[in-house]
Design an enzyme around this catalytic site. Structure first.
Site, mmCIF file in Angstrom:
data_model
loop_
_atom_site.group_PDB
_atom_site.id
_atom_site.type_symbol
_atom_site.label_atom_id
_atom_site.label_comp_id
_atom_site.label_asym_id
_atom_site.label_seq_id
_atom_site.Cartn_x
_atom_site.Cartn_y
_atom_site.Cartn_z
ATOM 1 N N ASN A 1 -43.852 -34.385 76.279
ATOM 2 C CA ASN A 1 -43.080 -34.525 76.598
ATOM 3 C C ASN A 1 -41.932 -35.012 76.138
ATOM 4 O OD1 ASN A 1 -40.424 -32.904 76.640
ATOM 5 N ND2 ASN A 1 -41.201 -31.538 78.722
ATOM 6 N N LYS B 1 -39.493 -34.909 75.987
ATOM 7 C CA LYS B 1 -37.854 -34.422 76.839
ATOM 8 C C LYS B 1 -36.665 -35.113 76.007
ATOM 9 C CE LYS B 1 -40.342 -33.174 81.158
ATOM 10 N NZ LYS B 1 -39.858 -32.709 82.428
ATOM 11 N N HIS C 1 -40.226 -23.895 78.477
ATOM 12 C CA HIS C 1 -39.724 -24.888 79.009
ATOM 13 C C HIS C 1 -38.522 -24.760 80.919
ATOM 14 C CE1 HIS C 1 -40.054 -29.000 81.791
ATOM 15 N NE2 HIS C 1 -40.874 -28.697 80.970
ATOM 16 N N GLU D 1 -37.476 -26.583 82.206
ATOM 17 C CA GLU D 1 -36.208 -27.010 82.002
ATOM 18 C C GLU D 1 -34.552 -26.080 81.618
ATOM 19 O OE1 GLU D 1 -37.230 -30.878 81.144
ATOM 20 O OE2 GLU D 1 -37.749 -31.126 82.965
ATOM 21 N N GLU E 1 -46.760 -24.601 84.409
ATOM 22 C CA GLU E 1 -46.458 -25.836 84.854
ATOM 23 C C GLU E 1 -45.415 -25.344 86.087
ATOM 24 O OE1 GLU E 1 -45.387 -28.926 82.052
ATOM 25 O OE2 GLU E 1 -44.072 -27.496 81.877
ATOM 26 N N GLY F 1 -42.166 -33.332 87.184
ATOM 27 C CA GLY F 1 -40.987 -34.651 88.106
ATOM 28 C C GLY F 1 -41.085 -35.306 89.558
ATOM 29 N N SER G 1 -46.299 -33.255 86.793
ATOM 30 C CA SER G 1 -46.820 -34.744 87.509
ATOM 31 C C SER G 1 -48.275 -34.873 87.101
ATOM 32 C CB SER G 1 -46.497 -34.950 88.990
ATOM 33 O OG SER G 1 -45.170 -34.952 89.174
ATOM 34 N N GLY H 1 -44.843 -34.918 80.752
ATOM 35 C CA GLY H 1 -43.634 -35.578 80.825
ATOM 36 C C GLY H 1 -43.626 -36.779 80.975
ATOM 37 N N GLY H 2 -43.000 -37.269 82.169
ATOM 38 C CA GLY H 2 -42.389 -38.558 82.470
ATOM 39 C C GLY H 2 -44.006 -39.864 81.738
#
Ligand code: PGA
Length: 252
Positions: free
Chosen positions: A10, A12, A96, A98, A168, A174, A214, A235-236
């Site tokens: 993802n 983002k 998600h 967010e 999640e 994150g 993470s 993600g990251g």
């Protein structure tokens, strides 16, 4: 029941179209030929076209990060499932945390978006997960069960056969604070039990449940080896092709 693992990145709101092209090329070089695990990259809307072009001919699939509930119409600034499908997407992330936190999404909108995705031939990756407050108050099980049944309300096992669920925990997204393998396994088992109760044992045994929050190259193997963890939503760490490839390879 063996379920094929699925690792999705993802991106983002990161990467311009030119940067998306470079990252997609790097992904193809690092893991584009791996077929034993399903891989998906989810760029921004403006990165989809170029990413599609760069991953063509590889084993990597394309996904989007959101869609609107309607097929078309006067919804300025929105993107529909049909548009995503035509842009080359196979998957779409829905609900998600967010989106829930910043854009007011809830069980009802998630349910509508799942219906919209399925109507456009997209495979939904449906996100659920608790905040730290809920976990500390002992409410994780109740919440993820409610989020799961609420999201899937009125839909049949046949309709949902392509769906992937992503657990999640919001406190792990994150933050560098990853759920322990045992914490992840415990929640995944609750979700699978909820699926068994609402959609039947056969469906539940086939439905893939990803962990997200993470996930990195150095913690992926332990989490992914849990019996009910069928992949990861990353993600990251998906913004670096080598690091993401290491997560993909940790499933093999
Ligand atoms: P993270 O994000 O890997 O950066 O924690 C996961 C996600 O939000 O999907």
């Amino acid at each position: 029941m063996s379920r094929k693992k699925i690792i999705a990145g993802n991106w983002k709101m990161n990467k311009t179209p030119s940067e998306s092209a470079a990252l997609a090329i790097a992904c193809v070089a690092e893991f584009g030929d791996i077929a034993d695990v399903e891989t998906v990259i989810c760029p921004t809307f403006t990165g989809l076209a170029v990413a599609r072009e760069k991953i063509a001919g590889s084993k990597i699939a394309l996904g989007a990060q959101n869609l609107h509930t309607e097929k078309n119409g006067a919804y300025t600034g929105e993107i529909s499932g049909d548009m995503l499908k035509d842009a080359g997407c196979d998957f779409v992330i829905i609900g998600h945390s967010e989106r829930r936190q910043y854009f007011g999404e809830n069980e009802e909108t998630v349910n509508k978006k799942i219906r919209a995705a399925l109507a456009s031939g997209l495979k939904p990756i449906v996100c659920v997960g608790e905040t730290l407050d809920v976990r500390d108050a002992g409410g994780t099980e109740k919440l993820v069960r409610t989020q799961t049944t609420g999201a899937l309300a009125g839909l049949t096992a046949a309709e949902l056969s392509s769906m992937v669920i992503a657990y999640e925990p919001v406190w792990a997204i994150g933050t560098g604070r990853v759920a322990s393998p045992a914490q992840a396994q415990e929640v995944h088992a609750w979700i699978r039990d909820e699926l068994t109760q609402t959609l039947g044992a056969d469906f539940a045994s086939k439905c893939r449940i990803q962990y997200g929050g993470s996930v990195k190259a150095d913690n992926a193997k332990e989490i992914l080896s849990q019996p009910d963890v069928d992949g990861a939503l990353v993600g990251g760490a998906s913004l670096d092709a080598k690091g993401f490839a290491a997560i993909v390879k940790a499933t093999l």
